[in-house]
Design a protein around this motif. Sequence first.
Motif, PDB file in Angstrom:
ATOM      1  N   VAL A   1       0.915  -1.207  -0.027  1.00 54.79           N
ATOM      2  CA  VAL A   1       0.033   0.051  -0.005  1.00 54.79           C
ATOM      3  C   VAL A   1       0.920   1.320  -0.005  1.00 54.79           C
TER       4      VAL A   1
ATOM      5  N   THR B   1     -11.354  -6.516   8.561  1.00 53.11           N
ATOM      6  CA  THR B   1     -11.178  -5.663   7.646  1.00 53.11           C
ATOM      7  C   THR B   1     -10.918  -4.284   8.216  1.00 53.11           C
ATOM      8  N   SER B   2     -11.706  -3.728   9.160  1.00 54.00           N
ATOM      9  CA  SER B   2     -11.816  -2.634   9.666  1.00 54.00           C
ATOM     10  C   SER B   2     -10.125  -2.474  10.492  1.00 54.00           C
TER      11      SER B   2
ATOM     12  N   THR C   1      -3.507   2.594   7.743  1.00 56.23           N
ATOM     13  CA  THR C   1      -3.585   3.984   7.549  1.00 56.23           C
ATOM     14  C   THR C   1      -2.472   4.750   8.450  1.00 56.23           C
TER      15      THR C   1
ATOM     16  N   CYS D   1      -6.930  -3.090  -0.741  1.00 53.36           N
ATOM     17  CA  CYS D   1      -6.487  -3.769   0.468  1.00 53.36           C
ATOM     18  C   CYS D   1      -7.545  -4.208   1.339  1.00 53.36           C
ATOM     19  N   ARG D   2      -8.366  -3.472   1.567  1.00 50.94           N
ATOM     20  CA  ARG D   2      -9.617  -3.769   2.478  1.00 50.94           C
ATOM     21  C   ARG D   2     -10.550  -5.010   1.682  1.00 50.94           C
TER      22      ARG D   2
ATOM     23  N   THR E   1      -7.446  -3.974  10.250  1.00 47.07           N
ATOM     24  CA  THR E   1      -6.431  -3.991   9.200  1.00 47.07           C
ATOM     25  C   THR E   1      -6.306  -2.378   8.473  1.00 47.07           C
ATOM     26  N   ASN E   2      -7.506  -1.716   8.088  1.00 43.79           N
ATOM     27  CA  ASN E   2      -7.587  -0.719   7.538  1.00 43.79           C
ATOM     28  C   ASN E   2      -6.909   0.357   8.580  1.00 43.79           C
ATOM     29  N   GLU E   3      -7.204   0.329   9.802  1.00 42.32           N
ATOM     30  CA  GLU E   3      -6.653   1.288  10.882  1.00 42.32           C
ATOM     31  C   GLU E   3      -5.123   1.164  10.879  1.00 42.32           C
TER      32      GLU E   3
ATOM     33  N   LEU F   1      -2.967   6.544   0.291  1.00 44.01           N
ATOM     34  CA  LEU F   1      -4.531   6.266   0.838  1.00 44.01           C
ATOM     35  C   LEU F   1      -5.457   5.555  -0.066  1.00 44.01           C
TER      36      LEU F   1
ATOM     37  N   LEU G   1      -5.920   1.878  -0.265  1.00 42.91           N
ATOM     38  CA  LEU G   1      -6.691   1.341   0.898  1.00 42.91           C
ATOM     39  C   LEU G   1      -7.955   0.318   0.232  1.00 42.91           C
ATOM     40  N   PRO G   2      -8.672   0.926  -0.620  1.00 42.09           N
ATOM     41  CA  PRO G   2     -10.075  -0.022  -0.928  1.00 42.09           C
ATOM     42  C   PRO G   2      -9.661  -1.334  -1.272  1.00 42.09           C
TER      43      PRO G   2
END
Length: 332
Positions: A203, A234-235, A242, A212-213, A237-239, A206, A209-210
Amino acid sequence: MTADVQHQTRGFQHAALIIDDDETVETLLAPVLRRHAAARDNVLVVVNPDTERTLRAVLGPVASAIEWGEPGAFYQRLGFAFSGFRRYLQEQYAAGRTVHIIAEPDVATDLDSPVDRVAAYLSYEAMCNDAYAPYGCPVTCLWDSRRHPTLVIENVRAIHDHELTRHGRLPNQRFVPTAEYLGGRAYVTMPPIPPTTDQDLVVNTLDDLPACRFAIGSWAVAQGFAGLAAEQITSATNEIVTNGLCHGAAPVRVRAWHHDKMLVVQADDAGGRPIPADAGYRPPIRPGDGLGLWVARQFADVLLTHTLGNRTSVRLYFPYAVTHQGMDVRSR
């Protein structure tokens, strides 16, 4: 520390009761509960079924004066357990009540697990000394020395400022403050990543990110995790990704793999900036505070961080049974 905070923390003690034999609960804990009942003190007992049966048999009619909590309502993912007790204490404080919490952590030493869940839980226990103190309620934790190695019991003693013994509730002269204990844990090396992983993503911005999610969510579902559990993975991981982009440096490498029924996700950024040892244990307070690691700690059972050279790593563990606890799904 301000005078107001000193006043709020005055009633807080974090005591350990080390169970060495079948009589420990009967001879050391039962008298405490009898005194609470006689004084009509508020007390919440959250212990395993065997311990509860023993206490009820010893206490007899007095047991009806005690509030008995359901362990499953508190002990789920480690972050859930920590936040659940904190929320309970916050509610009692807001209602002007002082409650003595007596709890038996639902964690067991498992030498075959890819992660030391007990060690992770002890970090939360250490954090209790700061996070629970403002509510002024004493907390006593039961740890069975027959279920855990000596080193675990030594660490248990280190993070409790008192110990309930045959000579009474005594101050612990070897108590280790929260910052010192968590700081030491931050330098522990993570177990090695397997040579082959299920997912290996990069990644850079930003905008990535979609994708990756989507990849992580699809992978979690393919591994048999329910939709809600996959969304939480997923949430989380996203955090952490980011955070790596915003507070570390690109690129962030995201790898994911499985160990039997446990899913593991790791994000490595190129910033080499150490993550504060207490990051993510407390919920955000101000509107501008980031959710970041707090969300990740809520959704993952265990979260580990490590910084070496120019790489900062965050690793998340999602055991199937623990992650699905409380969800309306059938066990795999």
